[in-house]
Design a protein around this motif. Structure first.
Motif: not given
Length: 463
Positions: A378-396
Motif C-alpha cells: 500500500m505505501p508503494l501504491q500511495a507514492f505511485m498514485h501521488a506521483a501520477y497525479f502530480t505529473l497530471r496536474s501540470g498537464g504532463k
C-alpha cells in the motif's frame, strides 16, 4: 531533501483534510456499495460471487475509461477555477458531457455484443472449487441487469468531478451516502427476497445498484442547477451548447494520452486478473474477496491523489509555482505515511474479513494471504498514485501515459503472462512478484517529480 520540508503545519493539514476527507468519504461510499454487494452475494455461494467478480472487473474497465475521458478536461477545469474563469469551467464540463456520452454508448455496445465472450475468458478449471458453467450463467445474468447504470454513472462522475474542481466536495459525498442507503436496502430486499420481494440473487444485487445510481445522479444534477449562485459554471450549461474549438483541441491534445492511459491501465489490470485466473476459480474467488476489502482501504491514497490534482492544479493555475512544489512534496509525504498506518490496520484484519463469505477454507486462506500482500504494498501504491497525479496536474499527460499504462503492458503483464503460463509457480508468489515489480515505477516517479517538469500553468500557456 530535508525532512522538515515534507511536514506541514496545522493549517496545512486542516486545508488538506477539508479537501481530501469528503473525497475519501465519497470514494469510500462507492467502494462500500461494492463491498455490500460482494458480501451479500458471497453469502449465497462461490459461483455467484465469482460471476459477479468477473463482471465487476469488466465494468471496472468502463468506469476507468469514464474517469480518463473526463480527466483531461478536469486538468483545465481546476486551473480555470484557480484563475477565476467560470466560462472556462463551463466549457470543460460540456466537453466532459460529450465524452461521457460517447464512452457510455460504446460501453453498452461492447457489453451487449461481447459480454458473454468476455466473461468466459476468465473461466478456467483448476482444483475442486466452483463450477465454471454455473459461474458463467450467474455472470451473464448479473451483467445484463447491471447495464442500465452505465449512463447515470458517467453523469455522476462528470458533475461530481466538476464540483470538486470548483471547491465543492461535500455534495457529492452526501449524494453518495444516500446512494449507499438505497443500495443496502435494495440488496437486502432483492438478493434474499425479504418483506415479500422476489428472491433474485445476483440479479437483485445488480438492480439495487442501478436504482442507487439513478438516485445519486438525480441528487447531484438537481443540487448543482438549483444552487447556481454557488455553481456559476452551471448557468447556461445546456443553452447554446458549444465548446470553443481551440479548447477542444487543447483538451484532446492533453487529454487523449490521459484517456488512453486510463483505458489501457484498466485493461491491463483486467489482463493481469486473467493471468491469475489460470490458477482456477479458487484464485478468482480469493482475489475478489481481497480486492473488495483492499478497495475500501485504498480510498486513502486514491483520495489524496485527487486532492493533489485539485490543490496543486489550482496553485499552478494561479501561477504560484514554488508554493505548488512545496505543497506537493508535503501532500506526497502525508499520503505515504497515512498508508503505512492504513496498511498495518489492513494486515491486522486480514484473517477476519474472508470469514464473512460462505465459501471454502482454501478460498478464505488464499484471500487472507492476498490481503496481507496488498497491505504490504500500500505505501508503494500511495507514492505511485501521488506521483501520477502530480505529473497530471501540470498537464504532463504523455509522460503519465508512459509512466502508468506503458509500464503495466511492458513490464507487469509480460511477467504475469510468462509466470502463469510457463511455470508452475503457485498463485501467492506469482501475485507477490507482480506487485513488487512496481518498485521500479516508484523510482521513476521519484525522479520525475523531483525534476519539477510538471511545474507549468497550462491555461496561461494555452490562453
Amino acid at each position: 531533501m530535508k525532512v522538515r520540508r515534507l511536514i506541514g503545519n496545522r493549517a496545512f493539514y486542516r486545508m488538506v483534510l477539508l479537501v481530501a476527507v469528503p473525497i475519501m468519504v465519497q470514494n469510500g461510499i462507492t467502494n462500500f456499495v461494492s463491498l455490500l454487494d460482494n458480501i451479500m452475494v458471497g453469502r449465497v455461494g462461490t459461483e455467484q460471487m465469482s460471476g459477479v467478480a468477473i463482471v465487476n472487473q469488466l465494468i471496472f474497465v468502463f468506469n476507468i475509461s469514464i474517469f480518463g475521458a473526463i480527466s483531461g478536461a478536469g486538468i483545465f477545469g481546476a486551473q480555470y477555477f484557480g484563475c477565476g474563469d467560470y466560462k472556462g469551467v463551463r466549457d470543460t464540463m460540456r466537453f466532459k458531457l460529450v465524452a461521457g456520452l460517447v464512452i457510455s454508448l460504446l460501453g453498452l455496445a461492447i457489453f451487449l455484443g461481447l459480454g458473454d465472450m468476455l466473461i468466459h475468458f476468465y473461466l478456467h478449471d483448476g482444483g475442486d472449487v466452483g463450477d465454471v458453467t454455473r459461474t458463467l450463467a450467474y455472470g451473464k445474468a448479473y451483467l445484463a441487469a447491471l447495464l442500465p447504470q452505465l449512463i447515470p454513472f458517467a453523469i455522476i462522475q462528470i458533475y461530481a468531478s466538476t464540483l470538486r474542481e470548483t471547491g465543492e466536495t461535500m455534495l457529492p459525498m452526501k449524494a453518495g451516502l444516500i446512494a449507499v442507503a438505497v443500495n443496502l436496502t435494495g440488496n437486502y430486499l432483492l438478493i434474499f427476497g425479504k418483506f415479500g420481494f422476489p428472491e433474485l440473487g445476483v440479479v437483485g444485487a445488480a438492480i439495487a445498484t442501478v436504482i442507487s445510481r439513478f438516485v445519486e445522479c438525480g441528487i447531484v444534477i438537481g443540487w448543482t442547477h438549483w444552487h447556481k449562485e454557488k455553481n456559476p459554471f452551471a448557468v447556461g450549461l445546456y443553452r447554446r451548447f458549444s465548446i470553443p474549438k481551440k479548447l477542444v483541441h487543447q483538451i484532446i491534445w492533453k487529454g487523449t494520452p490521459l484517456m488512453l492511459n486510463e483505458m489501457m491501465w484498466a485493461a491491463g489490470m483486467a489482463t493481469l486478473t486473467q493471468c491469475y485466473s489460470l490458477r482456477g476459480l479458487v484464485a478468482i474467488a480469493a482475489l475478489n474477496i481481497s480486492n473488495t476489502i483492499a478497495n475500501v482501504f485504498n480510498v486513502v491514497f486514491i483520495s489524496m491523489g485527487n486532492a493533489i490534482s485539485i490543490i496543486v492544479g489550482q496553485l499552478l493555475g494561479a501561477g504560484k509555482m514554488e508554493e505548488a512544489k512545496d505543497t506537493d512534496y508535503k501532500l506526497i509525504a502525508f499520503s505515504v505515511f497515512s498508508c503505512v498506518v492504513i496498511g498495518l490496520v489492513m494486515a491486522a484484519v486480514s484473517p477476519l474479513f474472508p470469514q464473512l463469505y460462505v465459501t471454502t477454507d482454501s478460498v478464505r486462506n488464499l484471500a487472507t494471504e492476498f490481503i496481507c500482500i496488498a497491505a504490504l504494498c500500500m505505501p508503494l501504491q500511495a507514492f505511485m498514485h501521488a506521483a501520477y497525479f502530480t505529473l497530471r496536474s501540470g498537464g504532463k499527460t504523455i509522460i503519465t501515459f508512459v509512466f502508468d499504462s506503458v509500464f503495466i503492458w511492458v513490464v507487469s503483464i509480460p511477467m504475469a503472462y510468462i509466470l502463469s503460463r510457463y511455470t508452475g509457480l503457485p498463485i501467492v508468489p506469482l501475485y507477490l512478484a507482480c506487485q513488487l515489480v512496481e518498485i521500479i515505477k516508484c523510482v521513476i516517479g521519484f525522479v520525475l517529480v523531483k525534476k519539477g517538469i510538471w511545474l507549468q500553468n497550462i491555461v496561461a500557456i494555452n490562453g
